[in-house]
Write an enzyme that holds these catalytic residues in place. Sequence first.
Site, PDB file in Angstrom:
ATOM      1  N   LEU A  86      -8.261 -19.426   3.125  1.00 16.45           N
ATOM      2  CA  LEU A  86      -8.127 -19.076   1.701  1.00 16.45           C
ATOM      3  C   LEU A  86      -9.158 -18.005   1.314  1.00 16.45           C
ATOM      4  CD1 LEU A  86      -7.529 -22.613   0.084  1.00 16.45           C
ATOM      5  CD2 LEU A  86      -5.845 -21.018   0.975  1.00 16.45           C
TER       6      LEU A  86
ATOM      7  N   TYR B 295      -7.898  -2.390  12.792  1.00 20.44           N
ATOM      8  CA  TYR B 295      -6.892  -3.412  12.499  1.00 20.44           C
ATOM      9  C   TYR B 295      -5.795  -3.393  13.565  1.00 20.44           C
ATOM     10  CZ  TYR B 295      -2.686  -5.352  10.358  1.00 20.44           C
ATOM     11  OH  TYR B 295      -1.528  -6.059  10.137  1.00 20.44           O
TER      12      TYR B 295
HETATM   13  C1  UD1 Z   1      -0.369  -0.218   7.662  1.00 17.94           C
HETATM   14  C2  UD1 Z   1      -0.229  -0.850   8.998  1.00 17.94           C
HETATM   15  C3  UD1 Z   1       0.701  -2.035   8.897  1.00 17.94           C
HETATM   16  C4  UD1 Z   1       0.302  -2.974   7.784  1.00 17.94           C
HETATM   17  C5  UD1 Z   1       0.223  -2.198   6.475  1.00 17.94           C
HETATM   18  C6  UD1 Z   1      -0.267  -3.023   5.300  1.00 17.94           C
HETATM   19  C7  UD1 Z   1      -0.463   1.164  10.409  1.00 17.94           C
HETATM   20  C8  UD1 Z   1       0.271   2.227  11.168  1.00 17.94           C
HETATM   21  N1  UD1 Z   1       0.311   0.203   9.866  1.00 17.94           N
HETATM   22  O1  UD1 Z   1       0.881   0.350   7.449  1.00 17.94           O
HETATM   23  O2  UD1 Z   1       0.660  -2.733  10.108  1.00 17.94           O
HETATM   24  O3  UD1 Z   1       1.237  -3.995   7.678  1.00 17.94           O
HETATM   25  O4  UD1 Z   1      -0.697  -1.123   6.648  1.00 17.94           O
HETATM   26  O5  UD1 Z   1      -1.561  -3.451   5.504  1.00 17.94           O
HETATM   27  O6  UD1 Z   1      -1.677   1.160  10.326  1.00 17.94           O
HETATM   28  N2  UD1 Z   1       0.151   5.320   0.478  1.00 17.94           N
HETATM   29  C9  UD1 Z   1       0.034   6.107  -0.634  1.00 17.94           C
HETATM   30  N3  UD1 Z   1      -0.679   5.621  -1.688  1.00 17.94           N
HETATM   31  C10 UD1 Z   1      -1.289   4.399  -1.680  1.00 17.94           C
HETATM   32  C11 UD1 Z   1      -1.166   3.606  -0.523  1.00 17.94           C
HETATM   33  C12 UD1 Z   1      -0.432   4.100   0.548  1.00 17.94           C
HETATM   34  O7  UD1 Z   1       0.568   7.204  -0.692  1.00 17.94           O
HETATM   35  O8  UD1 Z   1      -1.916   4.040  -2.682  1.00 17.94           O
HETATM   36  C13 UD1 Z   1       0.934   5.819   1.622  1.00 17.94           C
HETATM   37  C14 UD1 Z   1       0.111   5.902   2.881  1.00 17.94           C
HETATM   38  O9  UD1 Z   1      -0.614   7.093   2.973  1.00 17.94           O
HETATM   39  C15 UD1 Z   1       1.174   5.769   3.959  1.00 17.94           C
HETATM   40  C16 UD1 Z   1       2.245   4.898   3.294  1.00 17.94           C
HETATM   41  O10 UD1 Z   1       1.975   4.919   1.906  1.00 17.94           O
HETATM   42  O11 UD1 Z   1       1.705   7.018   4.264  1.00 17.94           O
HETATM   43  C17 UD1 Z   1       2.264   3.471   3.745  1.00 17.94           C
HETATM   44  O12 UD1 Z   1       0.955   2.948   3.656  1.00 17.94           O
HETATM   45  P1  UD1 Z   1       0.606   1.374   3.816  1.00 17.94           P
HETATM   46  O13 UD1 Z   1       1.442   0.555   2.942  1.00 17.94           O
HETATM   47  O14 UD1 Z   1      -0.880   1.251   3.736  1.00 17.94           O
HETATM   48  O15 UD1 Z   1       1.124   0.991   5.228  1.00 17.94           O
HETATM   49  P2  UD1 Z   1       1.062   1.643   6.651  1.00 17.94           P
HETATM   50  O16 UD1 Z   1      -0.084   2.562   6.792  1.00 17.94           O
HETATM   51  O17 UD1 Z   1       2.429   2.084   7.011  1.00 17.94           O
END
Ligand code: UD1
Length: 373
Positions: A36, A185
């Site tokens: 938790l 991670y």
């Molecule tokens: C990462 C992990 C995945 C994990 C997920 C959530 C990798 C390759 N994958 O995924 O295993 O389940 O995080 O913890 O490391 N973005 C924005 N604005 C934001 C947040 C994110 O533009 O405020 C964009 C990021 O730059 C990225 C995309 O959204 O291009 C997805 O980001 P995110 O949801 O953090 O996931 P991943 O990086 O795909």
Amino acid sequence: MSNSKILVTGGAGFIGSHLVDALVERGHEVRILDKLIEQVHGTDGPGHLNPHAELIQADICDENAIRRALDGVEVVYHQAAEVGVGQSMYEPERYMRANTMGTTILLEAIRQRRAQIKKLVVASSMSIYGEGGYHCSRCGNVAPPLRSTEQLRSRRWELECPRCKNELLPIATSEDKPLFPTSVYAISKQDQEQLCLVMGRAYGIPTIAFRYFNVYGTRQALSNPYTGVCAIFCSRLLNDRPPLIFEDGEQSRDFIHVSDIVQANLLALESDAADFHALNIGTGSATSVTEMSKMLAEGLGKDVEPQIVGEYRQGDIRHCVADITRAKTLLGYAPKVELKEGLNDLLEWVKEQSATDLVEQARLELTAHNLVQ
Ligand code: UD1
């Protein structure tokens, strides 16, 4: 397997708690081992703990608690993990301890009871691939490394062929793509997956690793700024602030509803065809980050345009979408929830929530560590 005694580590979390509910509903006797963590559950703990499951509140590295948790158990779902990609880069010890060492300690206890354990299912992650699969019209299919700093600094966002520099087209990522974890991670998730598969194989414990793609759904920790993009955007929109988009917003992901993740986990109980395999669990469809922000704003009735900040996060990949052929063939898995339907379900819940928007704070933290540029 009917009426089994099942342990779900991380069973209070976003994915674990949905799995616990489904298992209880099917008549299994379920025990949860969960710390938790305050960053995820706040100070009051989760409101969604299943009252029919037994809770052992303890750290995954606590050997005594693990021994108690495994008492009489036949099936283990290992979902416990620290899950912030960015945060893992400046708190590496915390992530390696909980994920890699925690899994090792759990496996040592499982090994000692191997005759009793009929199935071990571990939550792995698409993060272990690094970039997804790509196709070059001249060179064929390629598995490129991360974009170089030089490329990112010049804001050329799309992947270029490592051989001929041609712009690449993303294709579905199969389990055979070489692994290339790009964060602490992701390294720890690769460890979790491989430790379980190796020990499972060596000791004859039927083990499956599911590589989850980008999971969304109710009970995501909206106030945790290190969680996935969907929850982060919901938290921004709930506070009438624009979602902040890195790069140009055209990067894409395979967003999968949590109930389809649960579906795969339940299928794992019914068949031994996928034992000792790692399987992608996604939908096979790509959605861009901009599209996602628009769908969420519209669903929440917020007239807020996303803000494209043009910065990039260290270690971010451009595209990754799942090839789900193996899970289909071996388990009969098929995603059931369309994105629109899944987001409606998420947003009905989000509308009832309040979220502390800690996104700016987290971004400043990442920037201070040179992890956003
Ligand atoms: C990462 C992990 C995945 C994990 C997920 C959530 C990798 C390759 N994958 O995924 O295993 O389940 O995080 O913890 O490391 N973005 C924005 N604005 C934001 C947040 C994110 O533009 O405020 C964009 C990021 O730059 C990225 C995309 O959204 O291009 C997805 O980001 P995110 O949801 O953090 O996931 P991943 O990086 O795909």
